[in-house]
Design a protein around this motif. Sequence first.
Motif, mmCIF file in Angstrom:
data_model
loop_
_atom_site.group_PDB
_atom_site.id
_atom_site.type_symbol
_atom_site.label_atom_id
_atom_site.label_comp_id
_atom_site.label_asym_id
_atom_site.label_seq_id
_atom_site.Cartn_x
_atom_site.Cartn_y
_atom_site.Cartn_z
ATOM 1 N N GLN A 191 -4.838 10.345 -0.071
ATOM 2 C CA GLN A 191 -3.827 10.423 0.965
ATOM 3 C C GLN A 191 -3.665 11.853 1.430
ATOM 4 O O GLN A 191 -3.847 12.770 0.636
ATOM 5 N N ASP A 192 -3.264 11.995 2.671
ATOM 6 C CA ASP A 192 -2.871 13.319 3.139
ATOM 7 C C ASP A 192 -1.492 13.661 2.571
ATOM 8 O O ASP A 192 -0.796 12.790 2.055
ATOM 9 N N LEU A 193 -1.130 14.942 2.678
ATOM 10 C CA LEU A 193 0.202 15.339 2.216
ATOM 11 C C LEU A 193 1.251 14.685 3.108
ATOM 12 O O LEU A 193 1.106 14.659 4.326
ATOM 13 N N PRO A 194 2.314 14.145 2.541
ATOM 14 C CA PRO A 194 3.365 13.576 3.384
ATOM 15 C C PRO A 194 4.163 14.688 4.060
ATOM 16 O O PRO A 194 4.166 15.835 3.587
ATOM 17 N N PRO A 195 4.837 14.380 5.151
ATOM 18 C CA PRO A 195 5.633 15.415 5.817
ATOM 19 C C PRO A 195 6.725 15.937 4.884
ATOM 20 O O PRO A 195 7.311 15.181 4.106
ATOM 21 N N GLY A 196 6.937 17.213 4.943
ATOM 22 C CA GLY A 196 7.995 17.805 4.129
ATOM 23 C C GLY A 196 7.566 18.189 2.728
ATOM 24 O O GLY A 196 8.331 18.807 1.988
ATOM 25 N N ALA A 197 6.322 17.829 2.349
ATOM 26 C CA ALA A 197 5.904 18.096 0.966
ATOM 27 C C ALA A 197 5.833 19.593 0.697
ATOM 28 O O ALA A 197 6.226 20.056 -0.379
ATOM 29 N N GLY A 230 5.478 1.325 5.845
ATOM 30 C CA GLY A 230 5.994 0.464 6.895
ATOM 31 C C GLY A 230 7.379 -0.008 6.524
ATOM 32 O O GLY A 230 7.937 0.387 5.499
ATOM 33 N N SER A 231 7.931 -0.902 7.355
ATOM 34 C CA SER A 231 9.277 -1.390 7.071
ATOM 35 C C SER A 231 9.287 -2.231 5.800
ATOM 36 O O SER A 231 10.317 -2.393 5.159
ATOM 37 N N ASP A 232 8.116 -2.755 5.419
ATOM 38 C CA ASP A 232 8.048 -3.608 4.226
ATOM 39 C C ASP A 232 7.381 -2.891 3.065
ATOM 40 O O ASP A 232 6.790 -3.518 2.209
ATOM 41 N N GLY A 233 7.419 -1.569 3.056
ATOM 42 C CA GLY A 233 6.837 -0.833 1.942
ATOM 43 C C GLY A 233 5.502 -0.226 2.301
ATOM 44 O O GLY A 233 5.126 -0.143 3.477
ATOM 45 N N MET A 234 4.771 0.195 1.266
ATOM 46 C CA MET A 234 3.531 0.911 1.533
ATOM 47 C C MET A 234 2.358 -0.050 1.641
ATOM 48 O O MET A 234 2.248 -1.023 0.898
ATOM 49 N N GLY A 235 1.511 0.226 2.585
ATOM 50 C CA GLY A 235 0.333 -0.611 2.756
ATOM 51 C C GLY A 235 -0.682 0.112 3.612
ATOM 52 O O GLY A 235 -0.514 1.294 3.924
ATOM 53 N N ASN A 236 -1.743 -0.593 3.980
ATOM 54 C CA ASN A 236 -2.725 0.011 4.869
ATOM 55 C C ASN A 236 -2.057 0.391 6.191
ATOM 56 O O ASN A 236 -1.160 -0.313 6.664
ATOM 57 N N SER A 237 -2.506 1.478 6.771
ATOM 58 C CA SER A 237 -1.852 1.931 7.989
ATOM 59 C C SER A 237 -2.071 0.913 9.111
ATOM 60 O O SER A 237 -3.114 0.264 9.194
ATOM 61 N N LEU A 238 -1.064 0.802 9.955
ATOM 62 C CA LEU A 238 -1.123 -0.205 11.018
ATOM 63 C C LEU A 238 -2.273 0.063 11.971
ATOM 64 O O LEU A 238 -2.891 -0.869 12.485
ATOM 65 N N ASP A 239 -2.583 1.331 12.190
ATOM 66 C CA ASP A 239 -3.713 1.649 13.064
ATOM 67 C C ASP A 239 -4.998 1.062 12.510
ATOM 68 O O ASP A 239 -5.820 0.504 13.240
ATOM 69 N N HIS A 240 -5.125 1.209 11.183
ATOM 70 C CA HIS A 240 -6.346 0.702 10.559
ATOM 71 C C HIS A 240 -6.396 -0.819 10.640
ATOM 72 O O HIS A 240 -7.447 -1.400 10.963
ATOM 73 N N LYS A 279 -18.995 7.686 5.681
ATOM 74 C CA LYS A 279 -18.217 6.444 5.660
ATOM 75 C C LYS A 279 -18.752 5.447 4.639
ATOM 76 O O LYS A 279 -18.148 4.399 4.419
ATOM 77 N N LYS A 280 -19.907 5.751 4.064
ATOM 78 C CA LYS A 280 -20.424 4.857 3.029
ATOM 79 C C LYS A 280 -19.774 5.139 1.676
ATOM 80 O O LYS A 280 -19.952 4.390 0.732
ATOM 81 N N VAL A 281 -19.078 6.251 1.586
ATOM 82 C CA VAL A 281 -18.408 6.610 0.336
ATOM 83 C C VAL A 281 -16.900 6.615 0.518
ATOM 84 O O VAL A 281 -16.151 6.141 -0.329
ATOM 85 N N ALA A 282 -16.457 7.152 1.660
ATOM 86 C CA ALA A 282 -15.026 7.359 1.873
ATOM 87 C C ALA A 282 -14.280 6.028 1.902
ATOM 88 O O ALA A 282 -14.743 5.059 2.495
ATOM 89 N N TRP A 283 -13.162 6.010 1.242
ATOM 90 C CA TRP A 283 -12.293 4.828 1.293
ATOM 91 C C TRP A 283 -11.923 4.586 2.750
ATOM 92 O O TRP A 283 -11.567 5.523 3.462
ATOM 93 N N PRO A 284 -12.032 3.345 3.250
ATOM 94 C CA PRO A 284 -11.948 3.150 4.696
ATOM 95 C C PRO A 284 -10.568 3.380 5.295
ATOM 96 O O PRO A 284 -10.459 3.669 6.486
ATOM 97 N N SER A 285 -9.516 3.230 4.526
ATOM 98 C CA SER A 285 -8.204 3.262 5.167
ATOM 99 C C SER A 285 -7.299 4.295 4.525
ATOM 100 O O SER A 285 -7.508 4.711 3.397
ATOM 101 N N GLN A 286 -6.303 4.665 5.254
ATOM 102 C CA GLN A 286 -5.226 5.481 4.737
ATOM 103 C C GLN A 286 -3.992 4.595 4.583
ATOM 104 O O GLN A 286 -3.832 3.625 5.313
ATOM 105 N N LEU A 287 -3.176 4.944 3.644
ATOM 106 C CA LEU A 287 -1.960 4.159 3.455
ATOM 107 C C LEU A 287 -0.859 4.697 4.348
ATOM 108 O O LEU A 287 -0.888 5.835 4.790
ATOM 109 N N ALA A 288 0.103 3.854 4.635
ATOM 110 C CA ALA A 288 1.241 4.280 5.431
ATOM 111 C C ALA A 288 2.471 3.508 4.972
ATOM 112 O O ALA A 288 2.358 2.414 4.431
#
Lengths: 238, 448
Positions: free
Chosen positions: B200-206, B341-351, B330-339
């Motif tokens: 994951q990237d650093l969250p805002p404010g970290a 949402g209103s229902d907790g953490m999951g795959n980002s909506l863009d993905h 992209k053959k190694v990198a995990w395909p999605s970033q987490l985000a």
Amino acid sequence: MTDEQHGNPPAENAPATLEPEVRVVGERRGMFGVAGSGDTSGYGGLRQPIVFPVASQRPFDGWHEEVAAALDTALAGGGLEHAVESVVIHRGEITFHVRREDLAAVARLLRDDPALRFEFCSGVSGVHYPEDAGRELHAVYHLLSMTFNRRIRVEVTCPEGDPHIPSIMATYPTNDWHERETFDMFGIVFDGHPALTRILMPDDWPGHPQRKDYPLGGIPVEYKGGVIPPPDERRSYS
Amino acid sequence: MTTDTQQDLYAGASETSEGRVFTVTGQDWDQIAQGVAEEADERVVVNMGPQHPSTHGVLRLILELDGETVTEARCGIGYLHTGIEKNMEFRSWVQGVTFCTRMDYLSPFFNEATYCLGVERLLDIEDDIPEKAQVMRVLLMELNRISSHLVCIATGGMEIGALTVMTIGFRERELVLDLFELITGLRMNHAFIRPGGVAQDLPPGALDEIRAFIALMKKRLPEYAALCNANPIFKGRLEGVGHLELDGCLALGLSGPPLRAAGYPWDLRKTQPYSGYEDYDFEVQTWDTCDSYGRFRVRLNEMWESLKIIEQAANRLAGLEGAPVMVSDKKVAWPSQLAIGSDGMGNSLDHIRHIMGESMEALIHHFKLVTEGFRVPAGQAYVPIESPRGELGAHVVSDGGTRPFRAHFRDPSFTNLQATSVMSEGGMVADVIVAIASIDPVMGGVDR
């Protein structure tokens, strides 16, 4: 995988009879990594050898050559010219494959020779290659020379039917527990170890759990007698 | 406790072929003393642990005593063996991180890092790891070093009765765990460092939180020094205890603070830098007393050095906003970033929008990479790192498949614990506790 690790492409129908330094340690079946009935592509019959990095040719690059040359000199001095079977350099790490009967002497030279000075042993790690006939069990030692800031790997093999490797505890006392752990997990008997007992598993435990053929348990499901098969029998990618 | 009671509930005695065996759970030492006095044999074997508050985890000590002097000390381990190495052979390379992070539970990022560095070496992508991922790894590892050293000092203090050291140690550790929670989502068992980068990237404010933490720690760390460094009781308990010289350390394979407290400035961050440690300005801390007190001072000083590194890492991260944290392959990198949402953490909506609505290929790619994983070229690698306890390395073997063929962890706790005998034999029984605390073994790492 790159060509460099495969060596030359194998001749038809004879994948395992290449030059002796090519280490074929197994066979992979199918094309898409699926075992069992899942693969309906027709490629399920493909068989590819699992090949480990081949032995490197002299001269090696950089400090690897210095270490190999110093070891050669030291071995010749001790009458152990044939102790090192092959040297593999892969991803910048150098591995000396040592005959098991010479391991104790080689370890002592590696520690004490002024040009080698591998003072620090990071222990031994066992690996079980069930299809590497005659050399199923490997003991892998990582040695560190703090004097020269170099790291090497020493690999010794023994057959499953005669799982004996000399202990190097006399040279590296730190290997006391490490050899016990490898005995516990792989059943490699380190001859000369003063108290080779189990260390992680209970004393009366049957078998050696890290061996590839160690039976794994399935999980019974409370539904019409169903059973989740053990992990090595489940359909999986490989 | 009345002495006329034949069978005491808390200090029962039973006759065995080895002599009389007492089981002690309460403070019934008068009975024990009386029972032992009846024995002709002066030799007493005390079986301490594995469930004992002072043995630093589920460690079993078998002590042979002559009066209060330890004549022989042995360790019984394996009570926390969970077969993590075996389990990893049946999971994909990425899932392996989830397992190995649980080994040495006080330094999870180090377990993840050494494993990932080994996998990356086999994949030959060591030079492709993005700068931001490297800096984040360093940041997390150094935060982790502080929290681990804090627990070491805190529990070590508790075991000798210095309860204030424990309460303030855990107070500060909590702050580090809060930062972990902010950055990775979890306080422990993060599985955050992945082959190819970080999850994951650093969250805002970290960065603000990290800076606030640094500022606070600069005020708090001197409290440990004020409490302990010149405290006569603390020094009396620690000085000269658990003595082990440099040659003994090397023979027994001890690394980390015990080695540096013997005066040898060996620190893999300096001698064999990884993850870009060569770019940071810090000093290797040593002490020259070879004893428990020296190890304590080394740890205390190392926390200051870690703060320096964290500060530099935070400054670098400030200039890396939006930079990638995963390899571009992209053959190694995990395909999605987490985000979130209103229902907790999951795959980002863009993905989700991309794979579900725009690209069938992307969906297949996601599915294949997540279920099957990537293949790692056959070979073996060993990339040790400097964990809070010493040299931690993963011997990673691949047969070219999607799962580790073998992953063996050379855990410094396991190796360092071998020094228990040489550190405590000939000393007092109370000093065994101090000596073991100065090794700082974490049984999760010892037993794996």
